[in-house]
Design an enzyme around this catalytic site. Structure first.
Site, PDB file in Angstrom:
ATOM      1  NE  ARG A   1      65.541  36.878  65.158  1.00  0.00           N
ATOM      2  CZ  ARG A   1      66.489  36.077  65.665  1.00  0.00           C
ATOM      3  NH1 ARG A   1      67.626  36.606  66.089  1.00  0.00           N
ATOM      4  NH2 ARG A   1      66.319  34.778  65.733  1.00  0.00           N
TER       5      ARG A   1
ATOM      6  CE  LYS B   1      64.803  32.019  60.347  1.00  0.00           C
ATOM      7  NZ  LYS B   1      65.626  32.540  61.463  1.00  0.00           N
TER       8      LYS B   1
ATOM      9  CB  ALA C   1      62.834  24.083  59.138  1.00  0.00           C
TER      10      ALA C   1
ATOM     11  N   GLY D   1      75.177  32.926  69.194  1.00  0.00           N
ATOM     12  CA  GLY D   1      75.705  32.409  70.453  1.00  0.00           C
ATOM     13  C   GLY D   1      77.222  32.459  70.388  1.00  0.00           C
TER      14      GLY D   1
END
Ligand code: UD1
Ligand code: CA
Length: 452
Positions: A15, A22, A9, A138
């Site tokens: 983004r 976040k 974390a 991924g």
């Protein structure tokens, strides 16, 4: 086998374009990181270590019941795990590694995942999911026989690899003893110049260890949140699930699409929730209530057979049989007794209202202790603030407060007292007395003659 959990974390969450770390953004009213921690605990984890970095202080202040380790610089998920090496020096058995940005993980999924890992005698197992849209994840590359081969990050993937829908969900089970040895060998020669945790899987495999890939039954549960658009999508999924749980337990929700109920909320059987309703925090609602349309309840305790519409109530208690709204604001520290009626445009703050009292229209009641059976006339106000200090008002049982009364606190209106409409009460009113505190009316008989 003992299960410990490491949660990543520390990332910036670039983004998200947010000042808030976040993992503290909320889904269903609860921080994403807290969702992940709770899922791990419920899956049987006996210890949780959280790697923090970006906004570390705030994360530490917000989240309780776990151990923290600082990753000073965010050099990738592999580097993040490495920064917790000392925390697992004494550990044995399985370490579950999770990302703090996958808030929809369920304990059931984690239990199945862990069981699959431990039953297969793998050194490591990665959780995978078949995503309708794999963008940003991924990709899982499998051998011809279907076993795990490697993970390729989107930025490093070729065109063919990008077409793969099976993704790395960002959750892993490791034999903790084998994890950290292999981790030292991870390099950062990739498109992002980061130390990738998924590379450990290939390193272990190349060293002859068995590496598994376990596919989640419901891909939604593994959604990773990198942007606010994804945050909104996760919130919607979470709330729909909560609504379904409540409906399955006997609550009617007229329109689940416009009903927003937080994680911890409890609602009793045969209560009906009408549209455009927000029920937040640790609100508890009893049975046979009719809540909404257009209600916002935050941290409320609500009894049985309560009716409420078009109102906002927070940090207060409403007892059985109360009727409330439209356009009522109940503020913190208030208790509304049984069968009280509160009508249009009423605000109540830090007050107790006794059983069966009526506040039908346009009142402000602040810092007041009101008995039972009181009738408060339209437009009455408690004057609780002198610009510096707040004072309390006391109203006895069965008192009658006429329309447009000002009760200038501190003041007591005793049991059964009666206040004439339009009074400004500055002195206590004894039991069963009538108080009139307004200018006497004068009628001037010759008025029209004079004007002519
Ligand atoms: C990661 C995986 C990707 C996977 C996806 C699942 C890697 C390299 N990629 O990508 O294969 O499909 O998650 O959601 O692992 N973090 C740190 N320290 C760091 C970097 C990240 O603690 O230095 C934390 C972040 O706070 C976050 C988690 O690790 O909670 C994942 O990082 P993020 O940057 O979101 O990785 P993805 O690009 O989503
Ligand atoms: Ca992510």
């Amino acid at each position: 086998m003992r299960l410990e959990t490491l949660i990543l974390a520390a990332g910036k969450g670039t983004r998200m374009r947010s000042k808030l770390p976040k993992v503290l953004h909320k889904v269903g009213g609860k921080a994403m990181l807290q969702h992940v921690i709770d899922a791990a605990k419920q899956a049987g984890s006996e210890r949780e270590v959280v790697v923090i970095g970006s906004g570390a202080q705030l994360v530490e202040q917000t989240i309780a019941g776990v151990e923290f380790v600082l990753q000073e610089e965010q050099l990738g998920t592999g580097h993040a795990v490495l920064s917790a090496k000392e925390n697992f020096a004494e550990s044995e058995g399985t370490v579950l590694i999770l990302c703090g940005d996958t808030p929809l993980l369920t304990s059931k999924l984690l239990k199945n995942f862990r069981a699959a890992h431990e039953n297969s005698n793998c050194a490591a197992t990665v959780l995978t999911a078949k995503m309708p849209d794999a963008t940003g994840y991924g990709r899982i590359i499998r051998e011809e026989d279907g076993t795990f081969k490697k993970i390729v990050e989107e930025k490093d993937a070729n065109e063919l690899e990008r077409k793969i829908r099976e993704v790395n969900a960002g959750a892993y089970c490791f034999d903790v003893r084998k994890l950290f040895g292999a981790l030292e060998k991870v390099k950062n020669d990739n498109a992002q110049g980061e130390y990738y945790l998924p590379d450990v899987l290939t390193i272990l495999k190349d060293a002859g260890e068995k590496v598994g890939a376990f596919t989640a039954e419901y891909a939604d549960e593994t959604l990773g949140i990198n942007s606010r658009v994804q945050l909104a999508a996760a919130d919607r999924i979470f709330r729909m699930k909560k609504n379904h749980e409540l409906m399955d337990s006997g609550v009617t929700i007229i329109d689940p699409n416009t009903t927003f109920i937080d994680y911890d909320v409890q609602i009793g059987q045969d209560t009906i929730i009408y549209p455009n309703t927000y029920i937040e925090g640790n609100t508890v609602i009893g049975e046979d209530c009719a809540i909404g349309p257009n209600i916002r309840f935050t941290d409320m305790k609500v009894g049985n057979k309560v009716t409420a519409q078009f109102s906002y109530c927070h940090e207060a208690e409403i007892c059985d049989g109360v009727t409330l709204g439209p356009y009522v604001h109940i503020r913190p520290g208030t208790t509304i007794g049984e069968n009280v009626k509160i009508g249009n445009f009423v605000e109540i703050k830090n007050s107790n209202v006794g059983e069966g009292s009526k506040l039908p229209h346009l009142q402000y009641i602040g810092d007041t202790d009101m008995g039972s059976g009181v009738n408060v006339g339209c437009g009455s106000v408690t004057c609780n603030y002198d610009g510096k200090q707040k004072f309390r008002t006391t109203i006895g049982d069965n008192a009658f407060i006429g329309c447009n009364t000002n009760l200038v606190a501190p003041v007591t209106v005793e049991e059964g007292a009666y206040i004439a409409a339009g009074s400004t009460i500055t002195k206590d009113v004894p039991k069963d007395n009538l108080a009139v505190a307004r200018a006497r009316q004068t009628n001037i008989s010759v008025w029209n003659d004079k004007r002519k």
